[in-house]
Scaffold this active site. Structure first.
Site, PDB file in Angstrom:
ATOM      1  N   SER A  29     -48.185  13.023   6.604  1.00 36.46           N
ATOM      2  CA  SER A  29     -47.136  12.467   7.398  1.00 36.46           C
ATOM      3  C   SER A  29     -48.015  12.315   8.776  1.00 36.46           C
ATOM      4  CB  SER A  29     -45.872  13.352   7.495  1.00 36.46           C
ATOM      5  OG  SER A  29     -44.817  12.423   8.269  1.00 36.46           O
TER       6      SER A  29
ATOM      7  N   ASP B 293     -41.678   6.873  -1.563  1.00 39.62           N
ATOM      8  CA  ASP B 293     -41.761   7.253   0.072  1.00 39.62           C
ATOM      9  C   ASP B 293     -41.034   6.101   0.857  1.00 39.62           C
ATOM     10  OD1 ASP B 293     -42.372   7.980   2.667  1.00 39.62           O
ATOM     11  OD2 ASP B 293     -44.337   8.749   2.278  1.00 39.62           O
TER      12      ASP B 293
ATOM     13  N   HIS C 221     -40.690  10.861   0.777  1.00 38.49           N
ATOM     14  CA  HIS C 221     -41.776  11.210   1.774  1.00 38.49           C
ATOM     15  C   HIS C 221     -41.859  12.788   1.468  1.00 38.49           C
ATOM     16  CE1 HIS C 221     -44.099  11.115   5.159  1.00 38.49           C
ATOM     17  NE2 HIS C 221     -43.436  11.911   5.687  1.00 38.49           N
TER      18      HIS C 221
END
EC number: 2.3.1.31
Length: 323
Positions: A128, A271, A304
């Site tokens: 991330s 995601d 995610h």
């Protein structure tokens, strides 16, 4: 070998951010796991938005990937993890969050490595926003790493990502319960409709008289409020919004061309935050430049957050890098 320890502190001096803010001193805290520095190949681990330098140990957030006899084996590799200055883990916060970008933090991490006399690392890995900072580190120091491993991220924040960060900032600045409400919204980006359906299936929490999805979201908001500070959340959200290795530099091609690392991009097929479409496009552009690059995907319904959930897949995808 130490599995859990208190952060060490480096003091960096006379730092000017991209926005022109001057800091006479900045403390950069970090933790080291495995063999002592300079005795084994070094792996730099960058934490995500609510993470910290405690990657392994009793409260470690990546214990399933890193540790003795794990994929990133702390009997073979020295792991170093910096705290983003202001993330609160070392007790310090930065109120002027707009002073900083992801590139500023990457520069601070690189300066920290220089102060520790580390000129070459085996790998830089992060998920991330931590992966975005890894991209920025490589752009700043193209020969720093042998392997660059950005996971569930990309080299830039898209309009979609910036839009979500903008909404996060509005919540953080205007809500009467900023951390809780921002976290509740964020969880809708970190997961998927399919993930929620599999977990809750419209069931009711009979004790509270609400849907289980509602009580779960409220729990996550309350839990983060208890351990995270508002200034830290604002700063980390600002970093996420400002990932862009090309800003003020020119084309993507000209920025990445000097990078000597083997680039291993790992995306997630569901995601919603850093989409696999963008990851595939990045990998294709790198291939056209004849850089050493590969792209692999975690397959998961969880979106995610899968890089923190699907450890068996992540271990398998990284096995050849850390043989």
């Amino acid at each position: 070998m130490r599995l859990e320890n208190k952060p060490n502190i480096l003091t960096l001096t006379n730092f000017t951010t991209e926005s022109g803010a001057f800091y006479a001193t900045l403390n950069l805290s970090y933790q080291v796991f495995g063999p002592a520095l300079h005795t084994a190949p070094i792996v730099v681990v960058n934490h995500a938005l609510t993470g910290n330098s405690q990657v392994i140990g009793a409260t470690g957030w990546w214990n399933d990937l890193i540790g003795p006899a794990k994929t990133i084996d702390t009997q073979k590799y020295t792991v170093i993890a910096f705290n983003v200055p202001g993330n609160g883990f070392d007790g310090s916060v930065i109120e002027s969050y707009l002073d900083f970008t992801a590139r500023d933090v990457a520069q601070l991490f690189n300066l920290g490595l220089q102060q520790l006399e580390i000129n070459l690392v085996y790998a830089i890995i992060g998920g991330s926003v931590g992966g975005g900072i890894a991209w920025e580190m490589a752009a700043l120091s193209p020969q720093l790493a042998q392997h660059l491993i950005p996971i569930a991220t990309d080299w830039k924040a898209t309009d979609w990502l910036m839009a979500n960060c903008y909404l996060q900032e509005q919540i953080l600045n205007n809500s009467s319960r900023p951390i809780e409400d921002a976290r509740i919204h964020a969880m809708l980006c970190y997961r998927t409709p399919e993930s929620f359906e599999a977990k809750f299936n419209r069931t009711i929490n009979s004790e509270l008289g609400v849907f289980n999805i509602e009580s779960w979201l409220a729990h996550h908001g309350e839990k983060l409020q208890q351990r995270f500070q508002l200034a830290s959340y604002k700063l980390m959200n600002q970093l996420l919004k400002t990932i862009d290795i090309t800003r003020g530099r020119g084309s993507f091609e000209s920025v990445v061309a000097p990078i000597t690392a083997n680039i291993h991009i790992i995306g997630i097929n569901t995601d919603l935050f850093f989409t696999p479409t963008e990851n595939r496009k990045t990998n294709l552009e790198l291939q056209q430049l004849q850089l050493q690059t590969s792209y692999q995907e975690i397959e998961s319904i969880h979106g995610h957050d899968a890089f923190l959930i699907e450890f068996e897949q992540l271990n398998r995808l990284l096995a050849t890098v850390f043989e």
